[in-house]
Design a protein around this motif. Structure first.
Motif, PDB file in Angstrom:
ATOM      1  N   ASP A 248       1.049  -1.181  -0.078  1.00 49.28           N
ATOM      2  CA  ASP A 248       0.005   0.416  -0.233  1.00 49.28           C
ATOM      3  C   ASP A 248       0.674   1.008   0.416  1.00 49.28           C
ATOM      4  O   ASP A 248       0.131   2.136  -0.548  1.00 49.28           O
ATOM      5  N   ALA A 249       1.804   1.251   0.918  1.00 52.00           N
ATOM      6  CA  ALA A 249       2.734   2.575   0.867  1.00 52.00           C
ATOM      7  C   ALA A 249       3.388   2.149  -0.658  1.00 52.00           C
ATOM      8  O   ALA A 249       3.741   3.813  -0.765  1.00 52.00           O
ATOM      9  N   THR A 250       3.562   1.548  -1.074  1.00 51.88           N
ATOM     10  CA  THR A 250       4.586   1.562  -3.070  1.00 51.88           C
ATOM     11  C   THR A 250       3.707   2.485  -3.104  1.00 51.88           C
ATOM     12  O   THR A 250       3.938   3.140  -3.899  1.00 51.88           O
ATOM     13  N   VAL A 251       2.379   1.480  -3.435  1.00 53.70           N
ATOM     14  CA  VAL A 251       2.026   1.877  -4.179  1.00 53.70           C
ATOM     15  C   VAL A 251       0.900   3.563  -4.130  1.00 53.70           C
ATOM     16  O   VAL A 251       0.735   4.108  -5.319  1.00 53.70           O
ATOM     17  N   GLY A 252       0.993   3.598  -2.431  1.00 50.53           N
ATOM     18  CA  GLY A 252       0.448   5.279  -2.456  1.00 50.53           C
ATOM     19  C   GLY A 252       1.627   6.142  -2.851  1.00 50.53           C
ATOM     20  O   GLY A 252       1.382   7.583  -3.513  1.00 50.53           O
ATOM     21  N   PHE A 253       3.553   5.883  -3.124  1.00 50.23           N
ATOM     22  CA  PHE A 253       3.854   6.581  -3.488  1.00 50.23           C
ATOM     23  C   PHE A 253       3.701   6.906  -4.851  1.00 50.23           C
ATOM     24  O   PHE A 253       4.189   7.766  -6.068  1.00 50.23           O
ATOM     25  N   ILE A 254       3.739   5.954  -5.726  1.00 51.85           N
ATOM     26  CA  ILE A 254       3.583   5.784  -6.733  1.00 51.85           C
ATOM     27  C   ILE A 254       2.337   7.143  -7.237  1.00 51.85           C
ATOM     28  O   ILE A 254       2.654   7.722  -8.195  1.00 51.85           O
ATOM     29  N   ASN A 255       0.942   7.114  -6.850  1.00 50.27           N
ATOM     30  CA  ASN A 255       0.543   7.817  -7.000  1.00 50.27           C
ATOM     31  C   ASN A 255       0.506   8.801  -6.537  1.00 50.27           C
ATOM     32  O   ASN A 255       0.172  10.028  -7.693  1.00 50.27           O
ATOM     33  N   ILE A 256       1.670   9.731  -5.378  1.00 52.99           N
ATOM     34  CA  ILE A 256       1.390  10.754  -5.137  1.00 52.99           C
ATOM     35  C   ILE A 256       2.875  11.682  -5.728  1.00 52.99           C
ATOM     36  O   ILE A 256       2.575  12.640  -7.110  1.00 52.99           O
ATOM     37  N   ASN A 257       3.624  10.409  -7.088  1.00 59.86           N
ATOM     38  CA  ASN A 257       4.615  10.888  -8.085  1.00 59.86           C
ATOM     39  C   ASN A 257       3.356  11.558  -9.465  1.00 59.86           C
ATOM     40  O   ASN A 257       3.623  12.547  -9.873  1.00 59.86           O
ATOM     41  N   GLN A 258       2.845  10.434  -9.248  1.00 60.03           N
ATOM     42  CA  GLN A 258       1.616  10.855 -10.482  1.00 60.03           C
ATOM     43  C   GLN A 258       0.841  11.790 -10.654  1.00 60.03           C
ATOM     44  O   GLN A 258       0.648  12.954 -11.614  1.00 60.03           O
ATOM     45  N   ASN A 259       0.757  11.822  -8.828  1.00 56.27           N
ATOM     46  CA  ASN A 259      -0.235  13.382  -8.564  1.00 56.27           C
ATOM     47  C   ASN A 259       0.519  14.793  -8.946  1.00 56.27           C
ATOM     48  O   ASN A 259      -0.036  15.594  -9.657  1.00 56.27           O
ATOM     49  N   LYS A 260       1.260  14.447  -8.694  1.00 56.95           N
ATOM     50  CA  LYS A 260       2.451  16.150  -8.886  1.00 56.95           C
ATOM     51  C   LYS A 260       2.341  16.297 -10.570  1.00 56.95           C
ATOM     52  O   LYS A 260       2.593  17.073 -10.912  1.00 56.95           O
ATOM     53  N   ILE A 261       2.670  14.816 -11.560  1.00 55.07           N
ATOM     54  CA  ILE A 261       2.950  15.483 -12.859  1.00 55.07           C
ATOM     55  C   ILE A 261       1.738  15.655 -13.305  1.00 55.07           C
ATOM     56  O   ILE A 261       1.221  17.165 -14.407  1.00 55.07           O
ATOM     57  N   ILE A 262       0.280  15.002 -12.935  1.00 55.28           N
ATOM     58  CA  ILE A 262      -0.520  15.802 -13.063  1.00 55.28           C
ATOM     59  C   ILE A 262      -1.153  17.226 -12.634  1.00 55.28           C
ATOM     60  O   ILE A 262      -1.804  18.340 -13.539  1.00 55.28           O
ATOM     61  N   LYS A 263      -0.778  17.652 -11.773  1.00 54.44           N
ATOM     62  CA  LYS A 263      -0.476  19.211 -10.626  1.00 54.44           C
ATOM     63  C   LYS A 263       0.203  19.848 -11.353  1.00 54.44           C
ATOM     64  O   LYS A 263      -0.267  20.967 -11.980  1.00 54.44           O
ATOM     65  N   ILE A 264       1.433  19.264 -12.591  1.00 56.55           N
ATOM     66  CA  ILE A 264       2.078  20.200 -13.567  1.00 56.55           C
ATOM     67  C   ILE A 264       0.945  21.145 -14.512  1.00 56.55           C
ATOM     68  O   ILE A 264       1.121  21.928 -14.681  1.00 56.55           O
ATOM     69  N   PHE A 265       0.424  19.692 -15.272  1.00 55.76           N
ATOM     70  CA  PHE A 265      -0.652  19.942 -16.249  1.00 55.76           C
ATOM     71  C   PHE A 265      -1.809  20.654 -16.093  1.00 55.76           C
ATOM     72  O   PHE A 265      -2.389  21.503 -16.749  1.00 55.76           O
ATOM     73  N   SER A 266      -2.192  20.764 -14.802  1.00 53.96           N
ATOM     74  CA  SER A 266      -3.306  21.323 -14.028  1.00 53.96           C
ATOM     75  C   SER A 266      -3.263  22.937 -14.122  1.00 53.96           C
ATOM     76  O   SER A 266      -3.263  23.328 -14.793  1.00 53.96           O
ATOM     77  N   VAL A 267      -2.015  23.689 -13.495  1.00 60.38           N
ATOM     78  CA  VAL A 267      -1.235  24.214 -12.899  1.00 60.38           C
ATOM     79  C   VAL A 267      -1.040  24.740 -14.784  1.00 60.38           C
ATOM     80  O   VAL A 267      -1.669  26.131 -15.026  1.00 60.38           O
ATOM     81  N   ALA A 268      -0.490  24.233 -14.963  1.00 61.44           N
ATOM     82  CA  ALA A 268      -0.074  24.913 -17.140  1.00 61.44           C
ATOM     83  C   ALA A 268      -1.020  25.749 -17.023  1.00 61.44           C
ATOM     84  O   ALA A 268      -1.767  26.256 -18.357  1.00 61.44           O
ATOM     85  N   SER A 269      -2.576  24.806 -17.431  1.00 60.63           N
ATOM     86  CA  SER A 269      -3.336  24.538 -18.139  1.00 60.63           C
ATOM     87  C   SER A 269      -4.286  25.914 -17.814  1.00 60.63           C
ATOM     88  O   SER A 269      -4.726  27.153 -18.427  1.00 60.63           O
ATOM     89  N   VAL A 270      -4.758  26.189 -16.075  1.00 65.12           N
ATOM     90  CA  VAL A 270      -4.659  26.868 -15.316  1.00 65.12           C
ATOM     91  C   VAL A 270      -4.459  28.244 -16.260  1.00 65.12           C
ATOM     92  O   VAL A 270      -4.723  29.402 -16.608  1.00 65.12           O
ATOM     93  N   ALA A 271      -3.087  28.455 -15.986  1.00 67.40           N
ATOM     94  CA  ALA A 271      -2.465  29.394 -15.870  1.00 67.40           C
ATOM     95  C   ALA A 271      -2.325  29.921 -17.916  1.00 67.40           C
ATOM     96  O   ALA A 271      -2.681  30.946 -18.275  1.00 67.40           O
ATOM     97  N   PHE A 272      -2.543  28.847 -18.750  1.00 67.02           N
ATOM     98  CA  PHE A 272      -2.982  29.732 -19.611  1.00 67.02           C
ATOM     99  C   PHE A 272      -3.593  29.594 -20.664  1.00 67.02           C
ATOM    100  O   PHE A 272      -4.551  30.250 -21.934  1.00 67.02           O
ATOM    101  N   LEU A 273      -4.089  29.814 -19.601  1.00 63.70           N
ATOM    102  CA  LEU A 273      -6.030  30.738 -20.192  1.00 63.70           C
ATOM    103  C   LEU A 273      -6.708  31.940 -19.995  1.00 63.70           C
ATOM    104  O   LEU A 273      -6.268  32.561 -21.414  1.00 63.70           O
ATOM    105  N   PRO A 274      -6.105  32.861 -19.598  1.00 62.85           N
ATOM    106  CA  PRO A 274      -6.055  33.973 -19.370  1.00 62.85           C
ATOM    107  C   PRO A 274      -4.983  34.263 -20.544  1.00 62.85           C
ATOM    108  O   PRO A 274      -5.850  35.203 -21.721  1.00 62.85           O
TER     109      PRO A 274
END
Length: 324
Positions: A248-274
């Motif tokens: 569970d801990a290993t899978v959790g860390f994998i999910n955290i790393n994936q969420n970091k990547i998704i967060k970067i794309f989310s921030v980039a998409s929001v920043a380029f909306l204006p």
């Protein structure tokens, strides 16, 4: 291959067998056959009147086929033994051994040589008086199997400690997670095989005790084997819990790393909306009054406005700590 052992003052001594005559001229207490050929099977049948089971019969998991007494009084048992050699390239596995107790001789048939059997032979040679008859050999095999499984569990403990240190390190990448998951899966498989092996050994020892086939000393040794197996059950349960936690801990860390990547794309998409909104407004083809259209600095002004509108969300996100 036939390994024949005779008993001298409680010691097992191996007799070299090359022909049928060599086998006929011995009084063995244990006849161990490793992947015997048809000729060797005929030797055993012709000399002792014992028919050795085939490979399919050995692997039969039906309870009626694993422990039974034949019409001629021969006792048949099928028991699994663990193989977990560090030097072996193959993964841990269990091998089913067919035991036949007949003519006050223990016959054993298996496809590969087993570490437990090697250990019993070595101990019997170095400990005089430890074995009195063929049933003592069988009980010693079961006792040594429990010890071998305990050693394998200690190896799992150590390997899981290494995995724990890797999982709980500061920088845990997806590549590290893949290595950890592979190690955890191997230890889970070995732990499951040990538990299954101990369950099978418990059934075999209980069968011998219920059948009143053991003398008082052997009966007490059988009870001790069952107590050892019961203690190992607790260890395997603990290890299953630890394996599940690490998984569970290993899978959790994998999910955290994936969420970091998704967060970067989310921030980039929001920043380029204006900037996209600004470009869309000035790209409209309606005939309306745009004072910037006639302005010589209108194009640089629009570009600068888009840059500022893109930088502003990044600055805001960083200030709030959302980019960490």
């Amino acid at each position: 291959m036939i390994n024949v052992f005779v008993l001298h003052n409680g010691r097992l001594s191996q007799i070299h067998i090359e022909s049928r005559e060599d086998l006929e001229n011995t009084l063995p207490v244990w006849v161990d056959l490793t992947d015997p050929n048809e000729e060797e099977r005929e030797w055993v049948k012709g000399i002792y009147g014992v028919t050795l089971p085939g490979e399919d019969e050995v692997k039969d998991i039906e309870a009626s086929a694993r422990y039974y007494e034949a019409d001629n009084g021969d006792l048949h048992l099928r028991t699994d033994f663990l193989i977990d050699d560090d030097d072996d390239d193959e993964p841990a596995r269990t091998v089913t051994v067919a035991f036949i107790l007949a003519r006050e001789i223990l016959f054993s048939v298996h496809t590969v040589d087993l570490p437990v059997f090697r250990l019993v032979r070595m101990r019997a040679r170095s400990r005089p008086g430890s074995i009195a008859d063929y049933k003592d050999v069988l009980m010693d095999l079961y006792a040594t199997d429990a010890e071998y499984s305990a050693d394998a569990l200690e190896g799992i403990y150590q390997n899981l400690e290494d995995v724990s240190r890797a999982v709980l390190q500061k920088d845990f990448s997806d590549q590290d997670a893949a290595v950890a998951l592979n190690a955890i899966a191997q230890e889970e498989d070995l732990n499951g095989r040990i538990r299954r092996n101990m369950m099978d050994t418990r059934r075999a020892v209980s069968f011998l005790m219920r059948g009143r086939l053991l003398n008082a000393e052997q009966f007490e040794e059988a009870r001790q084997i069952l107590r050892d197996i019961e203690s190992l059950d607790g260890h395997t349960s603990f290890l299953f819990d630890k394996i599940n936690f690490l998984m569970d801990a290993t899978v959790g860390f994998i999910n955290i790393n994936q969420n970091k990547i998704i967060k970067i794309f989310s921030v980039a998409s929001v920043a380029f909306l204006p900037p996209t909104l600004i470009a869309s407004i000035y790209g409209m083809n309606f005939k309306v009054w745009f004072p910037e259209l006639e302005w010589s600095l209108g194009y640089p002004f629009a570009l600068g406005l888009m840059v500022v509108s893109a930088i502003t969300p990044f600055w805001y996100f960083k200030r709030r700590g959302w980019l960490k």
